[in-house]
Enzyme design. Structure first.
Site, PDB file in Angstrom:
ATOM      1  N   LYS A   1      23.801  14.129 -60.782  1.00 60.98           N
ATOM      2  CA  LYS A   1      24.682  13.786 -62.211  1.00 60.98           C
ATOM      3  C   LYS A   1      26.481  13.080 -61.650  1.00 60.98           C
ATOM      4  CE  LYS A   1      21.547  16.497 -65.153  1.00 60.98           C
ATOM      5  NZ  LYS A   1      21.512  16.830 -64.542  1.00 60.98           N
TER       6      LYS A   1
ATOM      7  N   PRO B   1      13.876  13.858 -70.105  1.00 62.62           N
ATOM      8  CA  PRO B   1      13.927  15.547 -70.096  1.00 62.62           C
ATOM      9  C   PRO B   1      13.515  16.069 -71.271  1.00 62.62           C
ATOM     10  CG  PRO B   1      16.142  14.916 -70.324  1.00 62.62           C
ATOM     11  CD  PRO B   1      15.515  13.813 -70.442  1.00 62.62           C
TER      12      PRO B   1
HETATM   13  N1  U5P Z   1      18.051  17.538 -67.301  1.00 61.73           N
HETATM   14  C1  U5P Z   1      18.320  18.006 -68.517  1.00 61.73           C
HETATM   15  N2  U5P Z   1      18.367  17.214 -69.526  1.00 61.73           N
HETATM   16  C2  U5P Z   1      19.401  16.256 -69.550  1.00 61.73           C
HETATM   17  C3  U5P Z   1      19.617  15.685 -68.450  1.00 61.73           C
HETATM   18  C4  U5P Z   1      18.767  16.734 -66.934  1.00 61.73           C
HETATM   19  O1  U5P Z   1      17.718  19.019 -69.203  1.00 61.73           O
HETATM   20  O2  U5P Z   1      20.277  15.416 -70.343  1.00 61.73           O
HETATM   21  C5  U5P Z   1      17.597  18.129 -66.161  1.00 61.73           C
HETATM   22  C6  U5P Z   1      17.763  19.841 -65.779  1.00 61.73           C
HETATM   23  O3  U5P Z   1      18.972  19.568 -64.931  1.00 61.73           O
HETATM   24  C7  U5P Z   1      16.656  19.928 -65.168  1.00 61.73           C
HETATM   25  C8  U5P Z   1      15.435  18.916 -66.492  1.00 61.73           C
HETATM   26  O4  U5P Z   1      16.846  19.949 -63.961  1.00 61.73           O
HETATM   27  O5  U5P Z   1      15.998  17.937 -66.297  1.00 61.73           O
HETATM   28  C9  U5P Z   1      14.679  19.676 -67.437  1.00 61.73           C
HETATM   29  O6  U5P Z   1      14.157  20.518 -66.926  1.00 61.73           O
HETATM   30  P1  U5P Z   1      13.128  21.364 -67.544  1.00 61.73           P
HETATM   31  O7  U5P Z   1      14.407  22.215 -68.680  1.00 61.73           O
HETATM   32  O8  U5P Z   1      12.063  21.201 -67.959  1.00 61.73           O
HETATM   33  O9  U5P Z   1      13.215  23.172 -66.683  1.00 61.73           O
END
Ligand code: U5P
Length: 212
Positions: free
Chosen positions: A57, A164
């Site tokens: 990020k 995500p």
């Molecule tokens: N992630 C999010 N939201 C965002 C951007 C990235 O959750 O807006 C990333 C988190 O840092 C994590 C993954 O690595 O996506 C989601 O993981 P989980 O919630 O499925 O465990």
């Protein structure tokens, strides 16, 4: 496309999960928890098994941002994720680095958490427009906010969208599947009693939801 978010802090556990789920996972996303725990070498190691998306990020001045991207690509990452709120000059600089490695750049439009509505949400559309103008490959858009996914899809018709927020963050596949190219899932897979079965099921459900 199913991207496994590998937010683990143990190298052994991470490799075990990748091994178990590899038939259903198209790419692995690494974030600070694993890289700060295991070192940047983990990117190289994982890249020998699967495509790696380095989710640092990136959110710094153009010069520092380009160094971060360079380190990720040099260590075998196929793609990096940058924040979009940092502006056009940062994205342009990261793109220059990516081009040297034939790598991809994904841009975060708005995070999945509620608090992101306070600031990022107001600029998500503009961020998508800038990412498109700069020629970035894709966007990261929140499955927890399906209206935002639809909005950025409208703005950036030809960009890849990875989303995500499915599972642990309560995003619903059927609300976003049609508008995205891939989903990013972590806890629902690596914390499952049977990670392989969890990955298989999520991928199958995603593909089914895309068609309905
Ligand atoms: N992630 C999010 N939201 C965002 C951007 C990235 O959750 O807006 C990333 C988190 O840092 C994590 C993954 O690595 O996506 C989601 O993981 P989980 O919630 O499925 O465990």
């Amino acid at each position: 496309m199913l991207v496994l978010a590998l937010d683990l802090t143990s190298r052994e556990k991470a490799l075990e999960i990748v091994e178990k789920t590899r038939d259903f996972v198209d790419a692995v996303k690494v974030n600070y928890p694993i890289v700060l725990s295991c070192g940047i070498e983990i990117v190289k190691e994982l890249s020998e098994i699967k495509r790696v998306i380095a989710d640092f990020k990136i959110a710094d001045i153009p010069y520092t941002s380009s160094l971060i991207a360079e380190i990720a690509f040099k260590n075998g990452a196929n793609a990096v994720i940058s924040h979009g709120f940092v502006g056009r000059d940062v994205l342009e600089e990261i793109m220059k680095v990516a081009e040297n490695y034939d790598g991809k750049v994904y841009v975060v439009t708005e995070l999945t958490n509620e608090g992101a509505r306070e600031f990022m949400g107001q600029f998500a559309r503009k961020i998508a427009e800038i990412a498109k103008e700069v020629g970035c490959h894709g966007l990261i858009a929140p499955a927890t906010k399906p209206e935002r996914v639809r909005e950025v899809r409208e703005v950036a018709k030809n960009l890849e969208i990875l989303s995500p927020g499915i599972g642990a963050q309560k995003g619903k596949l059927e609300e976003i599947a049609k508008y995205v190219d891939g989903i990013i899932v972590g806890r629902s897979i690596y914390n499952a009693d049977n990670p392989k079965e969890a990955a298989r099921k999520i991928k199958e459900e995603f593909e089914k939801a895309k068609l309905t």
